[in-house]
Design a protein around this motif. Sequence first.
Motif: not given
Length: 403
Positions: A211-212, A217-219, A344-346
């Motif tokens: 979710v984070a 992605l949206v930001a 954890g690796d966004h």
Amino acid sequence: MRLALLSPLPPDPSRLAHHAAQFRRALNLGGIDVLTPLVGQRPLESLEAARAWVAERDWRGVDVVHAELAPGQRTVYWVLQALARLPHGPALTATVHAPPGLLGQPLHAPFAGVYHARWLPRLTRQASAWLAAPFTRHIDRRLARRLAGVLCTSDASATRLARRLGLPRERITVLPQGLPELACPPLPSGPLKLLCLSGPGQALRPLQDLVAALGQLVAQGGDDLPPWQLTLAGATAASCFEPPRHDPLTRLQADPRLKALGDRIAWQLDPDPQDLPALMAAHHLLVLPERPQPWGLGEAEPGPTAPQGACDLALAVGRPLLVAQQSGQAEQVTSGNGATYTVGDHATLLAVLQDLLTDPDRLSDWATQARRQATSRQWTQMSARYVGFFQQAVARSTRAATK
């Protein structure tokens, strides 16, 4: 070739019984005559009872005995041990469903009594398994030395089994799980639709990381990115007979980061398992952020939305996979039918999602490979590979007997 299959079978409702029925059908297609001596048999409660049961039957016409070993299958384990003590018995093989151990639970007093006492606290029961582990490993290794071949579904599982059982790696054969013959419809039209399956017993943190990453992605992309949607599906605690330790989907509903994504998030809570293939086919991609779900202390199988079952279901309908390395399913995408990332690796996850949104050809290529894999792993196609495994096991057993 005549093979005796030691496993539960329908009408037993378990997924293991369903697997065994499909496995038997695949062997029949390969020309193997399959016997099912445990059908209708009451559970055997000790090695002595199993030895008496084995002594009452004539095994001279059986070439190989194959056991489906999973937590709870004590009768299968006892019978396999009894057969291993026959001086000139048939070749013995096994599929191990819950590595690294053969059965994954203590069988001898006092540890077995504590482990199976459901009224005791969970930690007490887990402690009994931990204390019994050296003895359990010794018994497993002694039995494994008598096996002419062992089957498992991944290279990682094979490595763990070889280390745990003290077996040569070449004695363990890796064959992927057979897949049901389901339709592989084309990818749906419209915006990118991601599906994430979870359920009781799974961890919350990997879902929060997903979710984070979607929030980032949206930001970063804002309104410039093509539209997309994530469906979170699976069982909740309300549908469970026994209260689970974790109920990630219910807890995730209260996450403010999820609410900030608005209508980009859809829910399918407590779906009927029979509806899962259609749900999977209505999406473009399955996301698996979670680690493998173990068998429960009550010998409960991982549910159909656990990573193992969800991955097989996605492949069966020809859908690509985006899997976390921790999910234990990374080997499923080595044929070019998806990608992996680290929880954890966004940055890696963001890059993959952005590529999927901006490069539709990549998703199409993954889907093509997924459909090819679905065809090659259907039970009917796996038949020859299973037959080859048993032919090698019988030959190996014959060579050992003549030494």
